[in-house]
Design a protein around this motif. Structure first.
Motif, PDB file in Angstrom:
ATOM      1  N   SER A 218     -10.032   4.506   4.378  1.00  0.00           N
ATOM      2  CA  SER A 218      -8.916   3.933   5.125  1.00  0.00           C
ATOM      3  C   SER A 218      -9.361   3.481   6.512  1.00  0.00           C
ATOM      4  CB  SER A 218      -7.805   4.978   5.227  1.00  0.00           C
ATOM      5  OG  SER A 218      -7.235   4.959   6.521  1.00  0.00           O
TER       6      SER A 218
ATOM      7  N   TRP B  75       0.830  -1.210   0.000  1.00  0.00           N
ATOM      8  CA  TRP B  75       0.000   0.000   0.000  1.00  0.00           C
ATOM      9  C   TRP B  75       0.865   1.261   0.000  1.00  0.00           C
ATOM     10  CZ3 TRP B  75       0.365   3.528   3.970  1.00  0.00           C
ATOM     11  CH2 TRP B  75       0.975   3.086   5.171  1.00  0.00           C
TER      12      TRP B  75
ATOM     13  N   SER C 297      -7.984  -1.939   5.363  1.00  0.00           N
ATOM     14  CA  SER C 297      -8.725  -1.224   4.323  1.00  0.00           C
ATOM     15  C   SER C 297      -8.875  -2.219   3.184  1.00  0.00           C
ATOM     16  CB  SER C 297      -7.961   0.006   3.846  1.00  0.00           C
ATOM     17  OG  SER C 297      -7.474   0.743   4.961  1.00  0.00           O
TER      18      SER C 297
END
Lengths: 387, 631
Positions: free
Chosen positions: B591, B357, B538
């Motif tokens: 998120s 990420w 997430s």
């Protein structure tokens, strides 16, 4: 059975003094009838949940009126009744035709003629008038004459005419009673047994034809009689509920005014046709048998009084009246116990209803007249001389 | 005369014959009477009783549902009904005209009343209006002399005083349908309601109670003449839940307009002290009856207010799954906690490239650091080394992939894929890349928020497979005293995971929330020295196209709501002496660190703040004392 009577000094006297006639009345018989009337009042009091209204009081007054009629009829010379027997029959037949025509014209199925204070039911009156007419006819007949079939055509017509009219009304119960009481009279008059056999066979073979003429509700009654439990909420309801009420009464009954089936309205027509059921539910088998015994006593009285008569008209009339009474009792009780189809015949002197009571008491008046005038001898062609 | 004598003799003989026949017939009558009244008497007596005795059920009052402190959540409220009895009225229309001056009656109402009256016997009361207000009732009572045949009767209807709070848990009651009939006459009594969803359904039998009976004498048309005997029933049991209504209230407010789920489980007892799913609905509306537009709004709402997302919402667990991978790796020996993996921002497998990420990568990380930063590349590598079947086996030990067994209908299983599963359902072999994707809790994998909370509770507990439960006790109102029957708890089975392995994972979760740089550090908690250990997640809900991969993944804020990532957060607290585990899922919240962790932190703070009042040793004392301590 009958009280010991002083030997009449005026064996063949034409006219009896009024006081002597009163003396000759069987008062024990009258007391017996009053007892039955009282049972009727008490039972109707219970049927109204312990109220004199609407039935008990009126039943009582009607009984008093009918009692007066009976005594009045008893005072009239038996020869007068014999003389006017055919006339009475003819008038009743005309009335019967009249209500039939009125019914067919479309005034509704009224079976009575309203006289204001009382409603006359010609079919009820015919029960007495037919007995009188047949007694009158067979009074003048010898055994040889009775043996001829042709001699029987006229009395057979006397029976069948009103029977067919009543059946058309339609009133199966009354028609049955007319036929059966007439059969008894024919038999007593000396008609041979084999002739009854032929009539009986003919009647049986006519059943399929008659079935077609029965109204739907009559057919239903017969069918439900055959098997009432198949339709407990429909047509079989009355018979089934009546049997439940009777059976649940047991030997000693549920007690006066304690009949649950009748007081909770499960029992239909408890003040008229099904009053025996209520009585036997509340007073049990003891009460039921006592009542039947009282009725049997009335019949025995009737036999005794008829047999004491020294004229054939009197004997036949007495037997005819007694048989009619017997038929009321038997048909009503047998019907509420599910032995025969429900045909709408009231219980004598106890069921609420004026016409049947008046008819019966008129009949008992004739019976008493026969008894009061028991020693009068009437010739084969008699009853036309001075009375 | 000879002939007369002959005739007389014959007559005499025949009289005897006729008399004998009559005697025989009379005997028949007596015989029949004997048969009916003596031989068959018992049978007819029984039939006669059956005729006249009518049994009527007395429906018991439905038991209350309360929270762990006895705060009512489902109660019965008095409901005044306006009824008319046609046989007591002179004229129905006149009476209805008079009534409509007091309470408005539509033509439709009138038609229904006429129809109901025709259908029933004349003495049966027919409902005109339910839920009368006090004013209406007073006005009707005042006018009673002018309203013959109008009666007001008191009945009970189910009411949920907390409205939206707990609607998903309580469920609702509704009329009995054909399919529900099982021969119990209670179900056939008019107006009877049974539980159709939630706790109302699960504990329906206990809540129902036992019906009483009234025996009355009735006449042939069924009218009651007098009451003979009465046998009172047993009111339904009170169901005490493990929920804390104050937390429900707090969570509902905190979650606000989000489409979200939050659940808190006691890690020792498994008691669910909070279960919130938003948006919710008012179950009372169902009791009154919804209009078709209201119903349409409820079922077409994309945030599905009717669904209990805690047990029926299935989400990819995302990074909250990483603890399972770490545990499976340690147990299999594929990875020690100290071994490091270098994260350059992506990992290549065959001709595929798997991204972290964080674009630039995390550099060299160990197991604890990998948790703290939620490094994807680390877990790709660990998953690749461990293999999907070992990961799946570990995850199942923590309750993923199967129903938790909570006593609520409608719980879903989630999905924990492995090779066997893929072969059986998709008829395809497992690809190595799928193991990598599973390593970060994506792909086929699905879990409910409750499963995630149970997973976290088991991590915190470390010893046993904690089982969640909602029912604390069933309380039967006896003749003498209330008798509480605590719900039997089946003994817990051991988790069977090495303590030191778990310790590493817990250390990782501690770092997430309490070490600067941890993904949930911004949402850290320090309540009287009590910290929480958490893990954010997430989870993507959309496929990322090749073109997008090249041009750069769009930011969540640029996407329509329904395409944004699901935000997840799991945690347990206090960190040193764990007591509660929480799972929060905010649908399309973006998120996990930003959308879910702060909510989880706030709820956990409230859980801890109120904890002393919930403590089993403290609940024995009076509640006022307890609040003093806690405040």
């Amino acid at each position: 059975m009958t009280p010991q009577e002083p030997i009449s000094l005026n064996v063949n006297r034409s006219v009896m003094p009024f006081r002597e006639k009163l003396w000759h009345i069987s008062w024990s018989f009258v007391v017996l009838l009053c007892l039955l009337g009282a049972i009727g009042v008490a039972t109707l009091y219970s049927a109204a949940n312990g109220h004199l209204e609407p039935w008990a009081t009126r039943h009582f007054t009607r009984f008093l009126v009918a009692l007066a009629v009976m005594l009045a009829v008893a005072m009239v010379d038996v020869r007068v009744w014999m003389r006017y027997a055919y006339v009475a029959y003819a008038i009743t037949l005309v009335l019967l035709v009249a209500v039939e025509i009125r019914g067919s014209i479309g005034m509704g199925a009224q079976r009575w003629i309203d006289l204001g204070f009382i409603q006359l039911q010609p079919s009820e009156m015919m029960k007495i008038a037919l007995v009188m007419a047949l007694a009158r006819y067979f009074h003048g007949s010898t055994l040889e004459e009775v043996g001829h079939p042709t001699y029987l055509i006229l009395p057979a017509a006397l029976v069948l005419l009103p029977a067919v009219l009543v059946l058309k009304q339609p009133d199966l119960g009354t028609a049955m009673m007319l036929l059966m009481s007439s059969a008894a009279l024919f038999f007593l008059a000396g008609v041979r047994l084999w002739k009854f056999g032929i009539i009986g066979a003919a009647g049986l073979s006519a059943i399929p034809v008659a079935w077609r003429f029965l109204k739907d509700y009559q057919r239903n009654r017969v069918l439900t009689f055959m098997n009432p439990e198949t339709d407990p909420l429909g047509a079989g309801y009355h018979i089934l509920q009546s049997k439940i009420a009777l059976g649940s009464g047991g030997i000693l009954g549920k007690g006066f005014m304690q009949g649950t089936q009748s007081h909770l309205n499960f029992l239909p027509e408890k003040q008229t046709d099904f009053i025996f059921t209520m009585l036997a539910e509340e007073l049990g088998m003891v009460g039921g048998v006592t009542l039947i015994a009282l009725y049997a006593l009335v019949i025995i009285y009737g036999y005794a009084m008829a047999m004491r008569s020294r004229n054939h008209f009197g004997r036949l009339t007495g037997m005819g009246i007694t048989t009619t009474f017997f038929l009321y009792v038997f048909i009503n009780i047998a019907m509420v116990m599910g032995l025969i189809p429900v045909v709408g015949v009231p219980l004598p002197l106890i069921s609420y209803g004026g016409t049947a009571m008046l008819t019966l008491m008129f009949g008992f008046g004739l019976l008493l007249s026969v008894y009061v005038h028991r020693d009068i001898q009437i010739g084969r062609r008699g009853a036309y001389g001075n009375i | 005369m000879n002939t007369d004598i002959d005739r007389g003799k014959l007559f005499g003989r025949r009289v005897v014959v006729v008399g004998a026949m009559k005697a025989a017939l009379m005997s028949t009558l007596i015989g029949r009477l004997y048969f009916l009244q003596v031989v068959e008497a018992d049978r007819y007596r029984m039939l006669s009783e059956k005729n006249r005795i009518s049994t009527r059920l007395l429906p018991p009052a439905r038991g209350m549902i309360v929270d762990r402190f006895g705060v009512p959540m489902a109660v019965n409220t008095q409901n005044f009904q306006l009824l008319v009895v046609s046989e007591q009225m002179n004229d129905l229309d006149n009476t209805l005209d008079a009534l409509s001056n007091i309470i408005p009656l539509t033509d439709h109402d009138r038609q229904r009343i006429h129809r109901d009256i025709e259908r029933h016997r004349s003495f049966v009361p027919v409902t005109v209006r339910e839920n009368l207000s006090w004013e209406d009732m007073a006005r009707i009572q005042v006018n009673a002399p002018d309203l013959p045949g109008v009666i007001i009767e008191e009945g009970l209807t189910r009411n949920y005083p907390l409205k939206e709070l707990g609607a998903h848990i309580l469920g609702y009651v509704s009329s009995v349908t054909e399919a529900d009939l099982n021969g119990d006459p209670l179900l056939e009594s008019p107006g009877f309601r049974i539980g159709k969803a939630g706790i109302e359904r699960i504990h329906d039998l206990a809540l129902r109670g036992k019906s009483g009976n009234v025996w009355s004498e009735v006449n042939s048309v069924g009218r009651v003449m007098q009451e003979i005997k009465r046998e009172d029933g047993q009111a339904g049991a009170e169901v005490k839940l493990t929920l804390d209504i104050r937390l429900q209230q707090f969570a509902a407010t905190r979650l606000g307009e989000e489409s979200a789920a939050a659940v808190v489980v006691d890690i020792h007892s498994g008691e669910v002290v909070l279960m919130a799913s938003t948006p919710s609905f008012d179950p009372n509306a169902f009791a009154k009856g919804l209009t078709s537009s209201e119903w349409h709004d409820l079922i077409s709402n994309p945030r599905s207010p009717l669904t209990n997302k805690v047990i029926a919402g299935q989400y990819a667990p995302g990074s909250t799954f990483k603890m399972m991978v770490a545990l499976a790796a340690q147990e299999s020996g594929a990875m020690t906690p100290e071994q490091r993996v270098f994260c350059s921002g992506s990992l290549a497998l065959g001709n595929m490239r798997f991204h972290c990420w964080k674009k630039g990568g995390h550099g060299s990380v160990d197991m604890v650091q990998a948790h703290m930063h939620s490094c994807d590349v680390y877990f790709y590598e660990v998953a690749r080394r461990t293999g999907i079947d070992r990961i799946a086996e570990m995850a199942r030990r923590f309750g993923l992939g199967t129903r938790t067994g909570l006593e609520l209908p409608g719980e879903r299983t989630g999905l924990m894929p492995d090779r066997e599963w893929k072969r059986a359902t998709l008829h395809d072999s497992w690809h190595p890349g799928e193991t990598l994707v599973a390593g970060i809790g994506q792909g086929f994998m699905l879990a409910t928020p409750l499963q995630l909370a149970v997973m976290t509770a088991r991590i915190a507990n470390g010893e046993f497979k904690v089982m969640p439960r909602l029912t604390k006790a069933l309380i039967v109102d006896g003749p003498q005293s209330k008798e509480a029957n605590a719900v039997a708890v089946s003994p817990l089975t051991p988790l069977g995971v090495a303590k030191n392995h778990l310790e590493v994972v817990r250390q990782g979760m501690y770092s997430v929330s309490n070490v600067q740089g941890g993904t949930a550090y911004a949402a850290r908690l320090d309540f009287n020295g009590m910290m929480l250990c958490g893990k954010t997640g997430s989870a993507q809900v959309r496929r990322i196209s090749v073109r997008e991969r090249e041009t750069g993944v769009k930011k969540n804020d640029d996407l329509p709501w329904e395409q944004r990532d699901n935000a997840l957060f799991v945690a347990f607290a206090p960190s040193d002496k764990p007591r509660y585990a929480i799972a929060v899922v905010v649908e399309h919240g973006g998120s996990g660190a930003k959308a879910a962790a702060p909510i989880g932190r706030d709820i956990m703070r409230e859980v801890l703040r109120l904890d002393p009042t919930r403590d089993p040793s403290m609940t024995q004392t009076s509640e006022t004392d307890v609040t003093g301590d806690g405040g």
